[in-house]
Design a protein around this motif. Structure first.
Motif, PDB file in Angstrom:
ATOM      1  N   PHE A  90      -7.641 -16.752  -0.990  1.00 55.78           N
ATOM      2  CA  PHE A  90      -7.885 -18.195  -1.065  1.00 55.78           C
ATOM      3  C   PHE A  90      -6.563 -18.939  -1.257  1.00 55.78           C
ATOM      4  O   PHE A  90      -5.782 -18.602  -2.151  1.00 55.78           O
ATOM      5  CB  PHE A  90      -8.835 -18.492  -2.237  1.00 55.78           C
ATOM      6  N   ILE A  91      -6.302 -19.929  -0.378  1.00 51.42           N
ATOM      7  CA  ILE A  91      -5.082 -20.742  -0.490  1.00 51.42           C
ATOM      8  C   ILE A  91      -5.532 -22.206  -0.537  1.00 51.42           C
ATOM      9  O   ILE A  91      -5.794 -22.828   0.501  1.00 51.42           O
ATOM     10  CB  ILE A  91      -4.119 -20.491   0.696  1.00 51.42           C
ATOM     11  N   LEU A 115      -7.596 -17.852   3.662  1.00 54.38           N
ATOM     12  CA  LEU A 115      -8.605 -18.916   3.706  1.00 54.38           C
ATOM     13  C   LEU A 115      -7.974 -20.199   3.170  1.00 54.38           C
ATOM     14  O   LEU A 115      -7.742 -20.326   1.964  1.00 54.38           O
ATOM     15  CB  LEU A 115      -9.801 -18.489   2.838  1.00 54.38           C
ATOM     16  N   PHE A 116      -7.677 -21.143   4.071  1.00 51.81           N
ATOM     17  CA  PHE A 116      -7.002 -22.392   3.685  1.00 51.81           C
ATOM     18  C   PHE A 116      -8.040 -23.458   3.335  1.00 51.81           C
ATOM     19  O   PHE A 116      -9.019 -23.641   4.050  1.00 51.81           O
ATOM     20  CB  PHE A 116      -6.130 -22.896   4.834  1.00 51.81           C
ATOM     21  N   GLU A 117      -7.786 -24.183   2.258  1.00 53.49           N
ATOM     22  CA  GLU A 117      -8.732 -25.209   1.803  1.00 53.49           C
ATOM     23  C   GLU A 117      -7.929 -26.434   1.344  1.00 53.49           C
ATOM     24  O   GLU A 117      -6.979 -26.299   0.580  1.00 53.49           O
ATOM     25  CB  GLU A 117      -9.594 -24.658   0.660  1.00 53.49           C
ATOM     26  N   SER A 118      -8.343 -27.610   1.829  1.00 47.02           N
ATOM     27  CA  SER A 118      -7.570 -28.806   1.482  1.00 47.02           C
ATOM     28  C   SER A 118      -7.787 -29.224   0.012  1.00 47.02           C
ATOM     29  O   SER A 118      -6.943 -29.895  -0.565  1.00 47.02           O
ATOM     30  CB  SER A 118      -7.908 -29.965   2.421  1.00 47.02           C
ATOM     31  N   LEU A 119      -8.885 -28.810  -0.583  1.00 48.14           N
ATOM     32  CA  LEU A 119      -9.123 -29.139  -1.992  1.00 48.14           C
ATOM     33  C   LEU A 119      -8.590 -28.012  -2.876  1.00 48.14           C
ATOM     34  O   LEU A 119      -8.465 -26.872  -2.425  1.00 48.14           O
ATOM     35  CB  LEU A 119     -10.623 -29.335  -2.219  1.00 48.14           C
ATOM     36  N   ALA A 175       1.989 -27.581  -3.549  1.00 41.87           N
ATOM     37  CA  ALA A 175       1.495 -26.932  -4.784  1.00 41.87           C
ATOM     38  C   ALA A 175       0.153 -26.283  -4.495  1.00 41.87           C
ATOM     39  O   ALA A 175      -0.903 -26.779  -4.870  1.00 41.87           O
ATOM     40  CB  ALA A 175       1.363 -27.962  -5.897  1.00 41.87           C
ATOM     41  N   TYR A 176       0.214 -25.143  -3.795  1.00 35.14           N
ATOM     42  CA  TYR A 176      -1.063 -24.534  -3.415  1.00 35.14           C
ATOM     43  C   TYR A 176      -1.671 -23.745  -4.568  1.00 35.14           C
ATOM     44  O   TYR A 176      -0.980 -23.286  -5.467  1.00 35.14           O
ATOM     45  CB  TYR A 176      -0.921 -23.687  -2.154  1.00 35.14           C
ATOM     46  N   THR A 177      -2.997 -23.643  -4.509  1.00 35.72           N
ATOM     47  CA  THR A 177      -3.724 -22.924  -5.564  1.00 35.72           C
ATOM     48  C   THR A 177      -4.219 -21.588  -5.014  1.00 35.72           C
ATOM     49  O   THR A 177      -4.285 -21.398  -3.802  1.00 35.72           O
ATOM     50  CB  THR A 177      -4.916 -23.753  -6.083  1.00 35.72           C
ATOM     51  N   THR A 178      -4.570 -20.700  -5.923  1.00 37.12           N
ATOM     52  CA  THR A 178      -4.954 -19.341  -5.530  1.00 37.12           C
ATOM     53  C   THR A 178      -6.331 -19.002  -6.110  1.00 37.12           C
ATOM     54  O   THR A 178      -6.906 -19.795  -6.866  1.00 37.12           O
ATOM     55  CB  THR A 178      -3.943 -18.334  -6.110  1.00 37.12           C
ATOM     56  N   TRP A 179      -6.812 -17.829  -5.801  1.00 37.57           N
ATOM     57  CA  TRP A 179      -8.096 -17.396  -6.370  1.00 37.57           C
ATOM     58  C   TRP A 179      -7.985 -17.268  -7.886  1.00 37.57           C
ATOM     59  O   TRP A 179      -8.868 -17.689  -8.629  1.00 37.57           O
ATOM     60  CB  TRP A 179      -8.552 -16.080  -5.733  1.00 37.57           C
ATOM     61  N   ASP A 180      -6.878 -16.704  -8.357  1.00 31.72           N
ATOM     62  CA  ASP A 180      -6.708 -16.626  -9.817  1.00 31.72           C
ATOM     63  C   ASP A 180      -6.674 -18.031 -10.416  1.00 31.72           C
ATOM     64  O   ASP A 180      -7.163 -18.253 -11.526  1.00 31.72           O
ATOM     65  CB  ASP A 180      -5.416 -15.876 -10.170  1.00 31.72           C
ATOM     66  N   ASP A 225     -14.009 -12.791  -4.813  1.00 27.85           N
ATOM     67  CA  ASP A 225     -13.461 -11.980  -5.902  1.00 27.85           C
ATOM     68  C   ASP A 225     -13.161 -10.547  -5.439  1.00 27.85           C
ATOM     69  O   ASP A 225     -12.389  -9.831  -6.083  1.00 27.85           O
ATOM     70  CB  ASP A 225     -14.455 -11.966  -7.069  1.00 27.85           C
ATOM     71  N   ALA A 226     -13.759 -10.136  -4.334  1.00 22.33           N
ATOM     72  CA  ALA A 226     -13.494  -8.790  -3.799  1.00 22.33           C
ATOM     73  C   ALA A 226     -12.065  -8.697  -3.257  1.00 22.33           C
ATOM     74  O   ALA A 226     -11.580  -7.605  -2.951  1.00 22.33           O
ATOM     75  CB  ALA A 226     -14.498  -8.448  -2.711  1.00 22.33           C
ATOM     76  N   ARG A 227     -11.396  -9.855  -3.097  1.00 21.81           N
ATOM     77  CA  ARG A 227      -9.968  -9.946  -2.742  1.00 21.81           C
ATOM     78  C   ARG A 227      -9.635  -9.484  -1.318  1.00 21.81           C
ATOM     79  O   ARG A 227      -8.474  -9.259  -1.009  1.00 21.81           O
ATOM     80  CB  ARG A 227      -9.086  -9.188  -3.742  1.00 21.81           C
TER      81      ARG A 227
END
Ligand code: FAD
Length: 460
Positions: free
Chosen positions: A81-82, A41-45, A412-417, A75-77
């Motif tokens: 999330f990217i 799941l790609f998200e620009s924010l 610098a991508y972010t993750t669910w964690d 959260d079920a993984r």
């Protein structure tokens, strides 16, 4: 007939409610039938939730309860999330299509629809979407908003117009307990506003509000509601076609009988005012309307009577406009990605295999969060049907994971964690305010990314 077992890799672009519901329904359907699916799941924010985080007003926490269920879905993984990755800039649509069996576009909307009247570009004339993004702490808008206006006009008769009018009219102290960002609170504390005028082109019977949001206006502390008898020629609750409208017309009619309390701020609701021009030479000094009247066929017609109001700011809340994706088809007129029930189509109306759309970008920027769920069901239904029929194109680089590409490009991508870390940080900031605030939003993008990635392993 037994259905083929599916083993899919799917990319979703946009982590608003539409993208999250789509991922959750897809994961549940495929896993429920014994298959496997990897969903990115790609998200620009840097953070998830789209317009729930950056559209829904900070004083509407009950709506944000939906976040709890979206949180559980991520959260079920089953969905990875990217964040902080803009498709079309950090990675192209082609690169996604080369790596995934299907791509679902769920990019929603963040900009204002146009209102083409003279003067609309004068300094002091704003789009509601920009103001909303500011008061919701969106990282890509300036941190300061000029609020040195006493008289303000808001054009529009939908819930976004009410949100904007309410946030402008409400005393900042009453927004303090919310998750509002510190810079926004400071801006609203300095506001000089005394009168907020909301203008609708049609009559009270044509409002696009919802009852809770309308009633809420009448409960604002130290704010008087002002309505005008001349606007109520077609506002009899008895002839309203829906219960919802009956309720709202009763609320509006109730305000006609209210005596002003001498409040320090007023919120005026004007109907039958069609905007003609924003007035001023180098900044907004007023706004001109033509009065309208019912045309007997459910619409309105101009009466030729012109009225002007001296205001120092104008906010147009006339709708949102969808966010296109570079290299994907886009219908400029309607601000949507052209599609047939979620299957994206090209200029000749032919399906583009493996490309889908859902949410506001699929059917236009109208409707509540709940509608994006039914949307997603339809889109995923077609995706699964295409997969089972062997209609999804085989990806050229099926084995490649995007992480390598993103790291090579130093994204610098972010993750669910990472989001869990940022979420916890924002809640702690709220606790630090003597437990009076649920959270305090972090606004700057680089700060959000740094907090996300300090507590989380990249790619985890
Ligand atoms: C001001 C306002 C108030 C609202 N209040 C309510 C309310 O109180 N209750 C309610 O039920 N509904 C409310 N809504 C409606 C609700 O927000 C929408 O129904 C819902 O958010 C639409 O979901 P979506 O996922 O289609 O789009 P969005 O929520 O817009 O999400 C789209 C996501 O895609 C991301 N994106 C865009 N382009 C790219 C790209 N190229 N690459 C990667 N990511 C991208 C965006 O950053 C965004 O996070 C409100 C809407 C607005 C505008």
């Amino acid at each position: 007939m037994t259905l083929p077992t599916l083993n899919l890799r799917v990319a979703i672009v946009g982590a608003g409610p539409a993208g999250i519901y789509a991922g959750n329904i897809l994961a549940g359907s495929v896993q429920g039938s014994g298959g496997t699916v990897a969903i990115d799941l790609f998200e620009s924010l840097p953070a998830p939730y789209g317009l729930i985080r950056y559209g829904v007003a900070p004083d509407h926490p009950r709506i944000k309860g939906i976040v709890t269920s979206l949180h559980e879905m991520l959260d079920a993984r089953s969905i990875r999330f990217i964040g902080n990755v803009e498709v079309g800039r950090d990675i192209s649509l082609d690169e996604l299509q080369e790596r995934y069996d299907a791509v679902i576009l769920a990019t929603g909307a963040i900009r204002d629809a146009a209102l083409d009247i003279p003067g609309i570009r004068l300094p002091g004339s704003y789009g509601a979407a920009d103001f909303v993004a500011w008061y919701d702490g969106h990282p890509d808008v300036p941190a300061e908003w000029p609020l040195q206006a006493r008289q303000v006009a808001v054009i529009g008769n939908g819930n976004v117009a009410l949100d904007v009018a309410r946030v402008l009219a409400k005393h900042a102290a009453d927004l303090r307990p919310t998750e509002i960002a510190d810079n926004v609170l400071a801006g609203l504390e300095a506001s000089e506003v005394t009168d907020v005028h909301v203008f609708g082109r049609r009559g009270p019977a044509a409002i696009k509000f919802t009852p809770i949001e309308l009633r809420e206006l009448g409960e604002l502390r130290d704010v008087d509601i002002v309505v005008h008898d001349e606007d109520f020629s077609d506002a009899d609750p008895a002839s309203a076609p829906t219960n919802q409208l009956k309720v709202m017309l009763r609320i509006l009619n109730g305000w006609r009988d209210r005596e002003p309390s001498g409040a320090s701020r007023r919120l005026h609701l004007h109907f039958h005012h069609a905007p003609v021009e924003v007035l001023g030479s180098d900044h907004v000094e007023g706004i001109r309307f033509e009065r309208t009247e019912p045309d007997g066929e459910g619409g309105v017609r101009g009466t030729g009577e012109i009225r002007e109001f001296a205001v120092e700011q104008v906010y147009r809340a006339v709708g949102y406009y969808g966010t296109p994706v570079v290299d994907a088809p886009f219908d400029i007129e309607h601000g949507v990605i052209p599609n047939a029930e979620g299957r994206v189509v090209d200029a000749s109306a032919a399906h583009i295999p493996g490309l889908f759309a859902t949410g506001w970008i699929k059917r236009g920027p109208v409707g509540l969060i709940g509608h994006t769920k039914s949307d997603a069901m339809e889109t995923i239904g077609h995706l699964l049907a295409d997969a089972r029929a062997g209609l999804l194109p085989a990806p050229e680089h099926a084995g490649d994971i995007v992480d390598t590409l993103l790291m090579e490009r130093e994204v610098a991508y972010t993750t669910w964690d990472g989001w869990l870390a940022l979420d916890a940080h924002e809640r702690t900031l709220g606790v630090n305010h003597r437990h009076t605030r649920e959270r305090v939003k972090v606004v700057p993008r680089d700060e959000q990314v740094a907090i996300s990635n300090s507590g989380a392993l990249i790619g985890s």
